[in-house]
Enzyme design. Structure first.
Site, mmCIF file in Angstrom:
data_model
loop_
_atom_site.group_PDB
_atom_site.id
_atom_site.type_symbol
_atom_site.label_atom_id
_atom_site.label_comp_id
_atom_site.label_asym_id
_atom_site.label_seq_id
_atom_site.Cartn_x
_atom_site.Cartn_y
_atom_site.Cartn_z
ATOM 1 N N CYS A 51 -4.957 -3.610 2.610
ATOM 2 C CA CYS A 51 -4.634 -3.650 4.039
ATOM 3 C C CYS A 51 -5.846 -3.926 4.927
ATOM 4 O O CYS A 51 -6.379 -5.021 4.929
ATOM 5 C CB CYS A 51 -3.898 -2.377 4.427
ATOM 6 S SG CYS A 51 -2.895 -2.610 5.923
ATOM 7 N N VAL B 111 0.136 -2.479 10.671
ATOM 8 C CA VAL B 111 0.691 -2.109 11.971
ATOM 9 C C VAL B 111 0.106 -2.966 13.096
ATOM 10 O O VAL B 111 0.663 -3.020 14.189
ATOM 11 C CB VAL B 111 0.481 -0.606 12.279
ATOM 12 C CG1 VAL B 111 1.329 0.259 11.355
ATOM 13 C CG2 VAL B 111 -0.988 -0.204 12.177
ATOM 14 N N GLU C 19 0.864 -1.186 0.000
ATOM 15 C CA GLU C 19 0.000 0.000 0.000
ATOM 16 C C GLU C 19 0.906 1.244 0.000
ATOM 17 O O GLU C 19 1.935 1.267 0.698
ATOM 18 C CB GLU C 19 -0.828 -0.066 1.302
ATOM 19 C CG GLU C 19 -1.731 1.088 1.583
ATOM 20 C CD GLU C 19 -2.446 0.902 2.956
ATOM 21 O OE1 GLU C 19 -2.012 0.047 3.769
ATOM 22 O OE2 GLU C 19 -3.429 1.618 3.199
ATOM 23 N N LYS D 74 -9.630 1.968 -1.625
ATOM 24 C CA LYS D 74 -9.794 1.289 -0.329
ATOM 25 C C LYS D 74 -11.145 1.634 0.299
ATOM 26 O O LYS D 74 -11.452 2.808 0.548
ATOM 27 C CB LYS D 74 -8.652 1.687 0.599
ATOM 28 C CG LYS D 74 -8.590 0.928 1.908
ATOM 29 C CD LYS D 74 -7.340 1.345 2.692
ATOM 30 C CE LYS D 74 -7.112 0.528 3.941
ATOM 31 N NZ LYS D 74 -5.870 0.947 4.647
HETATM 32 C C1 ACM Z 1 -3.792 -0.153 7.242
HETATM 33 O O1 ACM Z 1 -4.912 -0.363 6.765
HETATM 34 N N1 ACM Z 1 -2.844 0.447 6.559
HETATM 35 C C2 ACM Z 1 -3.478 -0.602 8.596
#
Ligand code: ACM
Length: 260
Positions: free
Chosen positions: A141, A168, A38, A108
């Site tokens: 992510c 993370v 990402e 996203k």
């Molecule tokens: C994330 O979605 N970058 C933790």
């Protein structure tokens, strides 16, 4: 089909340096699908909207040009994260590039934490693309924590899910085993490493990029703290058989009337 990930250590704001690292990591690699993290070219820990604006691109620009070069060099379709600008909106997006063209963009849908300050949530459905003899879908992510993301891609016919990430939290890698098992799909999760200490945030990215098979088996796992590339062979057609045994079919056995 050869699928893999490129696990990088981006430096915030330094696109050319981050492109160069990808080229160095992949110069001996050939594949059919390569997934990058990402926001791999920009970094993640923004401290102002001005930074987001300055690092954004309208689709087929600098990052797409770089990814076309990478696709030519490796033979692979590439999926990688970038900041997409459309009019006054900015999206945490991923693009799929191959055969010298931009094949598709995913925005996203489930934004994480301060991403909600910088980006507009994705406004387009989960699409599946037929490329390099496979049906490939994209998610980014934190989409991992919503089972609906992988499920929707599986229902839409995806055999392989390309999953650029900047993780993370510690749970994604094991959760992806379940996501793959419960949908009988492959996933390629490309994470980054390193630390971004900017503004109020101190992010430590967890590495551990992963290729996960339809039965939840981990086919490749990268180390936590090293830039790393790996490619493994898969047969995407095994994702077409959703049968667990002679009585149970994963998708056909859903009881959607009870899921309201
Ligand atoms: C994330 O979605 N970058 C933790």
């Amino acid at each position: 089909m050869k699928v893999g990930y490129v696990q990088t250590s981006p430096v915030f704001g330094e696109k050319q340096r981050n492109f160069q690292q990808v080229l160095e990591l992949t110069h001996t690699i050939t594949a059919d699908l390569l997934v990058l993290p990402e926001l791999f070219a920009t970094g993640y820990a923004f401290i102002s909207k001005d930074e987001v604006v300055a690092l954004s691109e309208e689709g087929d620009m600098e990052t797409a040009r770089f990814l076309k070069q990478l696709s030519f060099q490796t033979g692979a379709v590439i999926v990688a994260g970038f900041i997409e600008k459309e009019k006054d909106n900015f999206y945490n997006a991923a693009m799929m590039v191959g055969n010298d063209r931009l094949i598709g963009i995913y925005r996203k849908i489930h934004l994480f934490y301060e991403e909600k300050r910088w980006f507009v949530p994705g406004d387009k459905p989960f699409e599946v693309y037929n490329v390099n003899d496979a049906r490939i879908g994209m998610m980014i992510c934190f989409d991992w924590i919503y089972p609906e993301a992988c499920r929707t891609l599986a229902i839409n016919g995806a055999q392989v899910i390309a999953h650029p990430s900047n993780l993370v939290l510690p749970w994604c890698q094991s959760a992806m085993q379940t996501r793959c098992l419960e949908n009988r799909v492959f996933a390629v999760t490309a994470n980054r490493i390193g630390r971004e200490q900017r503004g109020i945030n101190d992010f430590n990215f967890t590495g551990g990029s992963q290729v996960t098979a339809v039965n939840g088996t981990i086919l490749s796992a990268a180390p936590a703290g090293e830039a790393y590339v790996d490619v493994v062979e898969i047969d995407p057609s095994t994702a077409d058989n959703k049968k667990i045994n002679s009585f149970n079919d994963l998708l056909n056995d859903r009881r959607t009337e009870f899921y309201k």
